[in-house]
Write a protein that holds these residues in place. Structure first.
Motif, mmCIF file in Angstrom:
data_model
loop_
_atom_site.group_PDB
_atom_site.id
_atom_site.type_symbol
_atom_site.label_atom_id
_atom_site.label_comp_id
_atom_site.label_asym_id
_atom_site.label_seq_id
_atom_site.Cartn_x
_atom_site.Cartn_y
_atom_site.Cartn_z
ATOM 1 N N VAL A 1 4.019 9.609 4.254
ATOM 2 C CA VAL A 1 2.621 9.753 4.161
ATOM 3 C C VAL A 1 2.095 10.303 5.491
ATOM 4 O O VAL A 1 2.478 11.108 6.052
ATOM 5 C CB VAL A 1 2.353 8.047 5.293
ATOM 6 N N HIS B 1 -6.159 16.998 -2.385
ATOM 7 C CA HIS B 1 -5.412 16.232 -3.219
ATOM 8 C C HIS B 1 -4.564 14.865 -2.150
ATOM 9 O O HIS B 1 -4.303 14.308 -1.897
ATOM 10 C CB HIS B 1 -3.902 17.280 -3.046
ATOM 11 N N LYS C 1 -7.448 6.779 0.064
ATOM 12 C CA LYS C 1 -7.350 5.485 0.517
ATOM 13 C C LYS C 1 -6.905 6.046 2.421
ATOM 14 O O LYS C 1 -6.254 6.347 2.143
ATOM 15 C CB LYS C 1 -6.047 4.037 0.753
ATOM 16 N N GLU D 1 0.965 -1.234 0.249
ATOM 17 C CA GLU D 1 0.236 -0.124 -0.141
ATOM 18 C C GLU D 1 0.781 1.150 0.104
ATOM 19 O O GLU D 1 0.888 1.880 1.033
ATOM 20 C CB GLU D 1 -0.683 0.186 1.156
ATOM 21 N N THR D 2 0.940 1.786 -1.352
ATOM 22 C CA THR D 2 1.633 2.878 -1.442
ATOM 23 C C THR D 2 0.866 4.054 -0.970
ATOM 24 O O THR D 2 1.875 5.831 -1.535
ATOM 25 C CB THR D 2 2.808 2.816 -2.890
ATOM 26 N N ASP D 3 0.035 4.409 -0.992
ATOM 27 C CA ASP D 3 -0.496 6.087 -2.025
ATOM 28 C C ASP D 3 -1.876 5.775 -1.238
ATOM 29 O O ASP D 3 -3.142 4.977 -1.366
ATOM 30 C CB ASP D 3 -1.138 5.921 -3.525
ATOM 31 N N PRO E 1 -4.958 11.528 -0.245
ATOM 32 C CA PRO E 1 -4.945 10.177 -0.849
ATOM 33 C C PRO E 1 -6.158 9.773 -0.610
ATOM 34 O O PRO E 1 -7.600 9.620 0.159
ATOM 35 C CB PRO E 1 -4.805 9.274 -0.125
#
Length: 302
Positions: free
Chosen positions: A162, A206, A210, A125-127, A208
């Protein structure tokens, strides 16, 4: 019904422990308490929440979150260094995500959130962003010599790239205000939310799609939730907390959450029950805001 390590399973008076692959919510008990700096007792929080959950109704006044399946995992090992403990938490979180399920951490002090975030990153999970309800900003570089402190956990999050949005904060230092600027942290502090009884808000465009939601119980006012080690007056109310969480759930996909810093008070079981109910209500909000949510888990009404 008990889990493998003699911890009660969540809502065990009403449901059977499902198979891991059949449950959407995976509760990860994390009885870690190492860097608390005022009152103690957070290490006893997970067991108290699980035991109190046996007094819950399966219907939360709106739906029955247990229909999605709730699996109570064995407690994470909290032996070893802070880095090792974070590794244990990350491994448990990664295992949940490998099944395509939602990790639900219960603590334990707030430092454990970093292990959950690390596990999401390790799972690919990066975004995603983090939304935080708390009395404290937790953005210090370190506190009392600890990088993995409950007072610096959000610094680790933003340093990892993050995005972070904070709600209800009312205790922070100049270093943390500078960190907010340096890392472009969004926020609506308690003095903006509480006097005006703000029940919903818009995340930045902007931010994310998630979200991992971290909820420190000291984000609620001590008149509502005194069972925590670092209470601060002027906090959120019960329904305001739920409404702000739902505001996020309506805007973004919540991929995991935690409930932390609950420190049981001996003889005052009302707060154990409140913590268990809060956890279940958050599950219900997620259930009702997910399209075509799966339903699993057997309800035992005998």
């Amino acid at each position: 019904m008990l889990s493998e390590n003699d911890y009660p399973i969540f809502l065990g008076s009403e449901i059977e422990q499902p198979k891991p692959e059949e449950a959407f919510f995976h509760i990860i008990p994390i009885p870690y308490e190492e860097t608390v700096s005022y009152g103690g007792g957070t290490g006893r929080g997970p067991a108290a929440i699980l035991a109190a959950s046996w007094q819950l109704e399966t219907f939360d006044n709106f739906s029955s979150p247990c229909e999605m399946g709730i699996y109570t995992r064995s407690p994470v090992s909290v032996s070893g260094s802070a880095e090792q403990v974070m590794g244990h938490i990350a491994a448990a979180t990664q295992a949940v995500r490998a099944l395509g399920k939602m990790p639900v951490g219960i603590g334990g002090e707030h430092s454990v959130t970093w292990g959950l975030i690390q596990g999401l990153l390790d799972a690919g999970e990066t975004d995603f962003g983090v939304v935080q309800i708390d009395a404290h900003a937790d953005l210090r570089d370190r506190y009392e010599g600890h990088k993995h402190s409950h007072a610096s956990v959000m610094r680790l999050v933003v340093e990892a790239g993050v995005p972070l949005f904070q709600l209800g904060i009312r205790a922070y230092c100049e270093e943390e205000m500078q960190a907010r600027r340096d890392y472009q942290v969004g926020y609506l502090d308690a003095h903006q939310l509480v006097p005006n009884q703000v029940q919903e808000f818009q995340l930045p465009e902007h931010f994310p799609g998630k979200v991992f939601f971290t909820l420190d119980v000291d984000g609620l006012d001590p008149s509502v939730f005194p069972a925590t080690g670092t209470p601060v007056p002027g906090g959120l109310g019960w329904y305001q907390t739920l409404n702000l969480f739902e505001s996020v759930a309506r805007q973004r996909e919540i991929i995991g959450f935690d409930l932390l810093e609950f420190a049981p008070i001996k003889g005052f079981h009302a707060y154990d029950f409140a913590a268990a109910q809060l956890l279940y209500r958050l599950m219900g909000i997620i259930q009702r805001n997910r399209p075509q949510a799966p339903t699993h888990g057997k309800v035992d009404n005998s």
